[in-house]
Motif scaffolding. Structure first.
Motif, PDB file in Angstrom:
ATOM      1  N   TYR A 158       0.831  -1.184   0.000  1.00 40.52           N
ATOM      2  CA  TYR A 158       0.000   0.000   0.000  1.00 40.52           C
ATOM      3  C   TYR A 158       0.879   1.253   0.000  1.00 40.52           C
ATOM      4  O   TYR A 158       2.066   1.195   0.302  1.00 40.52           O
ATOM      5  CB  TYR A 158      -0.981   0.010   1.173  1.00 40.52           C
ATOM      6  N   ASP A 174      -0.790   6.021   3.100  1.00 40.22           N
ATOM      7  CA  ASP A 174      -2.010   5.374   3.575  1.00 40.22           C
ATOM      8  C   ASP A 174      -1.783   4.789   4.969  1.00 40.22           C
ATOM      9  O   ASP A 174      -0.648   4.609   5.401  1.00 40.22           O
ATOM     10  CB  ASP A 174      -2.433   4.251   2.623  1.00 40.22           C
ATOM     11  N   ARG A 175      -2.896   4.491   5.639  1.00 33.72           N
ATOM     12  CA  ARG A 175      -2.866   3.836   6.953  1.00 33.72           C
ATOM     13  C   ARG A 175      -2.075   4.645   7.981  1.00 33.72           C
ATOM     14  O   ARG A 175      -1.116   4.153   8.595  1.00 33.72           O
ATOM     15  CB  ARG A 175      -2.322   2.413   6.837  1.00 33.72           C
ATOM     16  N   ALA A 223      -1.045   6.106  11.309  1.00 38.58           N
ATOM     17  CA  ALA A 223      -1.199   5.628  12.684  1.00 38.58           C
ATOM     18  C   ALA A 223      -0.720   6.681  13.665  1.00 38.58           C
ATOM     19  O   ALA A 223       0.285   7.359  13.424  1.00 38.58           O
ATOM     20  CB  ALA A 223      -0.409   4.335  12.885  1.00 38.58           C
ATOM     21  N   ASP A 266      -8.233  10.906   8.516  1.00 37.18           N
ATOM     22  CA  ASP A 266      -6.839  11.298   8.281  1.00 37.18           C
ATOM     23  C   ASP A 266      -6.495  12.590   9.027  1.00 37.18           C
ATOM     24  O   ASP A 266      -5.382  12.739   9.550  1.00 37.18           O
ATOM     25  CB  ASP A 266      -6.590  11.489   6.786  1.00 37.18           C
ATOM     26  N   SER A 321       4.738  -1.514  14.105  1.00 36.85           N
ATOM     27  CA  SER A 321       3.370  -2.032  14.181  1.00 36.85           C
ATOM     28  C   SER A 321       3.310  -3.411  14.816  1.00 36.85           C
ATOM     29  O   SER A 321       2.280  -3.806  15.361  1.00 36.85           O
ATOM     30  CB  SER A 321       2.747  -2.082  12.779  1.00 36.85           C
TER      31      SER A 321
END
Length: 300
Positions: free
Chosen positions: A6, A10-11, A13, A75, A278
């Protein structure tokens, strides 16, 4: 290069990391033995950044009331969370720098007052536009710095290496959010967006040069004219590098997710650090062995 499934933006955290900055002694402030000029440059650039991050938090918190897109709202919440943790850590580091450099406390206070006053006085459009313009350079700095990790970070203080890798990874990670907010709210006004990019660059360059010159003088780098030219030249070259990599930003169809530095290759350190953290990996101190573990490689 590691495969990644990806996009690096994106994503997003929120990682509530607190680094052991109380362990940083005066002699550790010039924390890169690989490239002392780089550590002074990034210290100088970063001096005013926590105060901008608080400006960003206020601007995007206000903007949330006018945004309807659910993904963009998520976001925005993520970037606000990330920047709050950045500001907390780097304000503490500013206090450590003030013990080594007499003018740092004054420069820190001036930056605080500047952004606090503008947060009150700037129009809503200017707050969002300036935030998007400024974030152009934090994202680009993240890419440039991680791409040159082995030139600038290889032999450096493990806490300072850890905090700057974390900061750059997250600046890349949320590099498109402020841009998306501006486009969502004021998308037709491209001239204003580009003007805000230029204003942000001028402010970053001015603040960095002032702080760097003071730090270089206190390090004794300006006593010899030839050495002074070399040391100050490093700072100017780094700022010109930011400008050069910002040129795509002025295209009509620009989108941070399609910036050449993101789309040509994805940075191996960013990929590996995000994956390692992660999974619960400790990223609060990074030495050579820890970076090898993060990257999944053997030390030479």
């Amino acid at each position: 290069m590691n495969a990644f499934t990806y996009h690096p933006m994106d994503r997003i955290a929120v990682r509530p990391l607190q680094f052991k900055l109380e362990t940083i002694e005066s002699d550790d402030i010039v924390w890169s033995r690989t490239c002392p000029e780089f550590s002074v440059f990034i210290n100088a650039l970063g001096l005013h950044v926590p105060h901008f991050e608080r400006y960003l938090i206020r601007a995007l918190s206000k903007a949330k009331a006018q945004v309807k897109d659910e993904k963009l709202l998520r976001d925005m919440s993520a970037i606000i969370g990330q920047e709050a943790h950045h500001a907390k850590n780097f304000l503490q580091f500013n206090q450590r720098m003030a013990a080594r450099y007499p003018k740092v406390a004054q420069l820190d206070t001036a930056a605080r007052d500047y952004f606090a006053e503008h947060a009150k006085a700037d129009s809503f459009k200017r707050q969002v536009g300036y935030t998007a313009g400024y974030e152009t350079f934090t994202f680009l700095a993240g890419m440039i710095i991680l791409e040159n990790y082995h030139r600038w970070f290889a032999d450096s203080h493990p806490v300072m290496k850890a905090i700057w890798v974390w900061h750059q990874v997250e600046e890349i990670e949320h590099g498109a959010v402020a841009f998306d907010v501006y486009r969502h709210l004021f998308g037709r006004d491209e001239f204003y967006r580009k003007w805000m990019v230029l204003l942000a660059l001028v402010h970053i360059a001015r603040e960095t040069l002032i702080a760097y010159a003071h730090m270089a003088r206190m390090e004794g780098w300006l006593r010899n004219p030839l050495r002074a030219v070399s040391k100050m030249g490093f700072c100017v070259t780094m700022l010109l590098r930011l400008l050069k990599n910002a040129l795509p930003v002025f295209r009509k169809d620009y989108d941070p997710r399609r910036h050449p530095m993101v789309t040509s290759t994805q940075n191996a350190i960013q990929i590996a650090w995000r994956r390692y953290e992660s999974r619960g990996g400790d990223v609060l101190e990074i030495d050579r062995e820890k970076m090898a573990t993060i990257l999944g490689v053997d030390l030479p």
